[in-house]
Write an enzyme that holds these catalytic residues in place. Sequence first.
Site, mmCIF file in Angstrom:
data_model
loop_
_atom_site.group_PDB
_atom_site.id
_atom_site.type_symbol
_atom_site.label_atom_id
_atom_site.label_comp_id
_atom_site.label_asym_id
_atom_site.label_seq_id
_atom_site.Cartn_x
_atom_site.Cartn_y
_atom_site.Cartn_z
ATOM 1 N N THR A 144 -72.848 -13.141 -46.768
ATOM 2 C CA THR A 144 -71.612 -13.259 -47.534
ATOM 3 C C THR A 144 -71.732 -14.356 -48.588
ATOM 4 O O THR A 144 -72.027 -15.516 -48.256
ATOM 5 C CB THR A 144 -70.440 -13.609 -46.592
ATOM 6 O OG1 THR A 144 -70.348 -12.618 -45.569
ATOM 7 C CG2 THR A 144 -69.129 -13.689 -47.351
ATOM 8 N N GLU A 145 -71.530 -13.991 -49.857
ATOM 9 C CA GLU A 145 -71.536 -14.947 -50.968
ATOM 10 C C GLU A 145 -72.813 -15.786 -51.021
ATOM 11 O O GLU A 145 -72.816 -16.907 -51.510
ATOM 12 C CB GLU A 145 -70.310 -15.862 -50.884
ATOM 13 C CG GLU A 145 -68.980 -15.123 -50.788
ATOM 14 C CD GLU A 145 -68.674 -14.275 -52.014
ATOM 15 O OE1 GLU A 145 -69.191 -14.602 -53.099
ATOM 16 O OE2 GLU A 145 -67.918 -13.293 -51.886
#
Length: 407
Positions: A144-145
């Site tokens: 994530t990210e």
Amino acid sequence: MYLSLNFEVHQPNRLKKSVNYNSGDLWNRYIDVTLNREIFNKVADKCYIPSNRVILELIDDYDIEVSYSITGVFLEQALEFNEEVLELFKDLSKTGNVEFLGETYHHSLSSLFEDHEEFKEDAIEHKKIIKDIFGYKTTTFRNTELIFNNKIAETVKELGFRGIFTEGADRILGWRSPNYVYHSTSGLKVLLRNYNLSDDIGFRFSSRDWVEHPLTADKYSRWLSNTHGDCINLYMDYETFGEHQWKDTGIFEFLRYLPIELEKYENIEYATPSEILEINEPKGTLDVFDFSTVSWADSERDVSAWLGNKMQQSSFQKLSEIREYLGRYIKLFPKSEQKELIEYKIYKNMQTSDNFYYMCTKGFSDMDVHSYFSHFSSPFDAYASYLDAHYDFKNQLVLKMLSKYFK
């Protein structure tokens, strides 16, 4: 020099601005299905459908290679709201020129929990849906990210992935270049996003204040050709094409002409992340402790986009309360049924990073980006809505447990 084109594809299940206390359906009590459908179809028309068609054309005409990190929640929405989007991604998969990267199913912050069991669970669940829909086995992971540290890399290696993506942040590289493969301390291979070249397209493309405006395909191809190293990893939101950078900026023409201009340079060759990991030997080790965790968000490129203020930290802490109550509740059901419970699904969506991103209170340009993505009027409204959902959901779990006990 190998060039990899990588895109994040994600839409969250947005929480309602206030709990719908009159709804007996828990999902519609907290999740704004109408808004999710509206945004998904708007972005589908502006980005997903035209971009997928252009990429399909470029694969046919120029044999380009691309990779996608598609979240499980995005795929759920595509199945529910717009199957044309999903069919186009399936068409891309069939070309053999597309790699799908591993992700967290719910685009969650579970990798920041002290215990990584839920992080593992989310990654495995994502691997399964990619296999089920596309028949593809993911081998390279993108958290994530692009959130990354030593502990995360160790867990990803345990899950059987061959490599992981993260941000080529200056503070973890020092004098070194992002245009090489590296090792984590656990031995997992690491690919780094070239943030300067990626952000030239993702953020600066339509900025008339930028000294390099306008960015043309021939100019950008020349930059790529003059870049030193083994690989250039470009990574950006897929919504760059048509949504963040609107059609009238010329972004689709740029995308169409880029392969034409790149053909002029013999030193540039397309490759997927897994191919780059296979071909190139690591040039060194990246040692990133928990307190130095890196991401691709904001100017700090750390986790402050989600955990930088008291509201975000408090909300993240409250997830542990929900986890405790949910754990007791789902134990009342057979193990085979636990992950199918709507309560489990709601809890998982409360972990989605977007919920915390909306609460950010930074200033200047970073805050403009946070506000652009948020459906709330302010970070404080986002925080109030999250607390509203948290307290009501916790109470619902208690009531459901009592009803099961005294049934």
